[in-house]
Design a protein around this motif. Sequence first.
Motif, PDB file in Angstrom:
ATOM      1  N   ASN A 180       0.823  -1.214   0.000  1.00  0.00           N
ATOM      2  CA  ASN A 180       0.000   0.000   0.000  1.00  0.00           C
ATOM      3  C   ASN A 180       0.854   1.259   0.000  1.00  0.00           C
ATOM      4  O   ASN A 180       0.797   2.065   0.917  1.00  0.00           O
ATOM      5  CB  ASN A 180      -0.934   0.012   1.215  1.00  0.00           C
ATOM      6  N   GLU A 181       1.638   1.420  -1.031  1.00  0.00           N
ATOM      7  CA  GLU A 181       2.553   2.572  -1.091  1.00  0.00           C
ATOM      8  C   GLU A 181       2.219   3.491  -2.258  1.00  0.00           C
ATOM      9  O   GLU A 181       3.112   4.111  -2.831  1.00  0.00           O
ATOM     10  CB  GLU A 181       4.011   2.096  -1.196  1.00  0.00           C
ATOM     11  N   GLN A 182       0.937   3.591  -2.627  1.00  0.00           N
ATOM     12  CA  GLN A 182       0.609   4.388  -3.818  1.00  0.00           C
ATOM     13  C   GLN A 182       1.062   5.846  -3.718  1.00  0.00           C
ATOM     14  O   GLN A 182       1.424   6.447  -4.725  1.00  0.00           O
ATOM     15  CB  GLN A 182      -0.886   4.329  -4.127  1.00  0.00           C
TER      16      GLN A 182
ATOM     17  N   ASN B 256       5.466  -6.182  -4.948  1.00  0.00           N
ATOM     18  CA  ASN B 256       4.148  -5.774  -4.474  1.00  0.00           C
ATOM     19  C   ASN B 256       3.606  -6.848  -3.538  1.00  0.00           C
ATOM     20  O   ASN B 256       3.213  -7.922  -3.953  1.00  0.00           O
ATOM     21  CB  ASN B 256       3.204  -5.571  -5.661  1.00  0.00           C
ATOM     22  N   ASP B 257       3.591  -6.515  -2.252  1.00  0.00           N
ATOM     23  CA  ASP B 257       3.237  -7.490  -1.225  1.00  0.00           C
ATOM     24  C   ASP B 257       1.725  -7.493  -0.987  1.00  0.00           C
ATOM     25  O   ASP B 257       1.262  -7.184   0.104  1.00  0.00           O
ATOM     26  CB  ASP B 257       4.005  -7.120   0.053  1.00  0.00           C
ATOM     27  N   GLY B 258       0.971  -7.839  -2.019  1.00  0.00           N
ATOM     28  CA  GLY B 258      -0.483  -7.932  -1.889  1.00  0.00           C
ATOM     29  C   GLY B 258      -1.159  -6.630  -1.507  1.00  0.00           C
ATOM     30  O   GLY B 258      -2.090  -6.622  -0.694  1.00  0.00           O
TER      31      GLY B 258
ATOM     32  N   MET C  18      10.860   6.417   1.529  1.00  0.00           N
ATOM     33  CA  MET C  18      11.929   7.413   1.605  1.00  0.00           C
ATOM     34  C   MET C  18      12.589   7.491   2.980  1.00  0.00           C
ATOM     35  O   MET C  18      13.391   8.381   3.225  1.00  0.00           O
ATOM     36  CB  MET C  18      11.428   8.825   1.217  1.00  0.00           C
ATOM     37  N   GLN C  19      12.257   6.567   3.877  1.00  0.00           N
ATOM     38  CA  GLN C  19      12.943   6.561   5.171  1.00  0.00           C
ATOM     39  C   GLN C  19      14.368   6.050   5.010  1.00  0.00           C
ATOM     40  O   GLN C  19      15.208   6.265   5.862  1.00  0.00           O
ATOM     41  CB  GLN C  19      12.178   5.710   6.181  1.00  0.00           C
ATOM     42  N   ASP C  20      14.602   5.331   3.890  1.00  0.00           N
ATOM     43  CA  ASP C  20      15.960   4.934   3.539  1.00  0.00           C
ATOM     44  C   ASP C  20      16.392   5.865   2.420  1.00  0.00           C
ATOM     45  O   ASP C  20      16.042   5.649   1.264  1.00  0.00           O
ATOM     46  CB  ASP C  20      15.985   3.482   3.038  1.00  0.00           C
TER      47      ASP C  20
END
Length: 318
Positions: free
Chosen positions: A15-17, A44-46, A99-101
């Motif tokens: 869920n990273e849209q 894409n993890d479901g 973007m935390q990495d």
Amino acid sequence: MEKQKLITIIVPCYNEQESLPIFYKEITKVLKNADYDYELVFVNDGSKDKTLGILKEISQTDKHVYYLSFSRNFGKEAAMYAGFCNAHGDFVAVMDADMQDPPALLPQMLEILQTGEYDSVATRRVNREGEPPVRSWFSRKFYHIINKISDADIVDGARDFRLMKREMVDAIVSMSEYNRFSKGIFGWIGFRTYWLPYENIERVAGETKWSFWKLFKYAMDGIINFSQVPLSVASWFGIIMTFCSFILLLFIIVRKLVFGDPVAGWASTVCVVIFIGGIQLFCLGIMGQYIAKTYMETKKRPHYILLESNMEDAKYIR
Ligand code: UDP
Ligand code: MG
């Protein structure tokens, strides 16, 4: 001429849209300027939002982009494993989509690997800005405990974000355990690791998938997967209780000889019975945890199942 080296960036996405387009833009900017060829492997993890749609869209316009799409949500550990199994790169990195990495760290990480002194460059948060204090406290305690009782060297504040050489990736893939705890696996396989500290950054969009309870379970998994010490807790309790009861026995014999035997103490008896019952259940619970893990391992279920991918040699079940 020597063949140009390839970098693979593995990005687990659930869920990273909102974050994906930002991440894609940034990482592409950074990698375009590096002296290497690169591929982006999005897993894409479901996701239940438009993540897959976005991935398909960018993969059509950019030949560097691959996506692996799971049949359901298998979790970040499975997503990372899928990435490792399908990465082609000489250098491989895992990065969060939020973007935390920071992609801006990559050139520096590549430089360190190029010196040949290290096999991987790992990142470590030096502060926990923006995190609830209770959570930070538990995290610190967790790292303290797990380093005491396991032989996997796990650094406080370590992120999954790290760049590593092919040899290390092969070692990770060869560890095919079902219950995966990557921070422990990275530490367990060894290799020469350079630790790069950086300030914590909050995610750009969307929200974290980790509730306190999920994190707690993750920490317990880490301990159970990398230490057998809890199993010996039962034996220690046993030894201590035997010793205590021996002292008590002496006390009772002496009291009987000196004072006779006034019938008293049923309350204390009940307390002792409940106390021992509690300890026994506690130890049984610990054993249960290990048995449950063993049960899952013996089933040899796949770590993930792919539904679709644009990668020609994608491994669909593994
Ligand atoms: N993630 C995933 N599967 C999950 C949960 C998370 O692939 O079941 C991904 C998520 O999309 C992100 C990364 O793992 O790219 C880290 O997740 P998150 O930012 O929620 O964790 P945090 O940074 O808060 O520890
Ligand atoms: Mg995050």
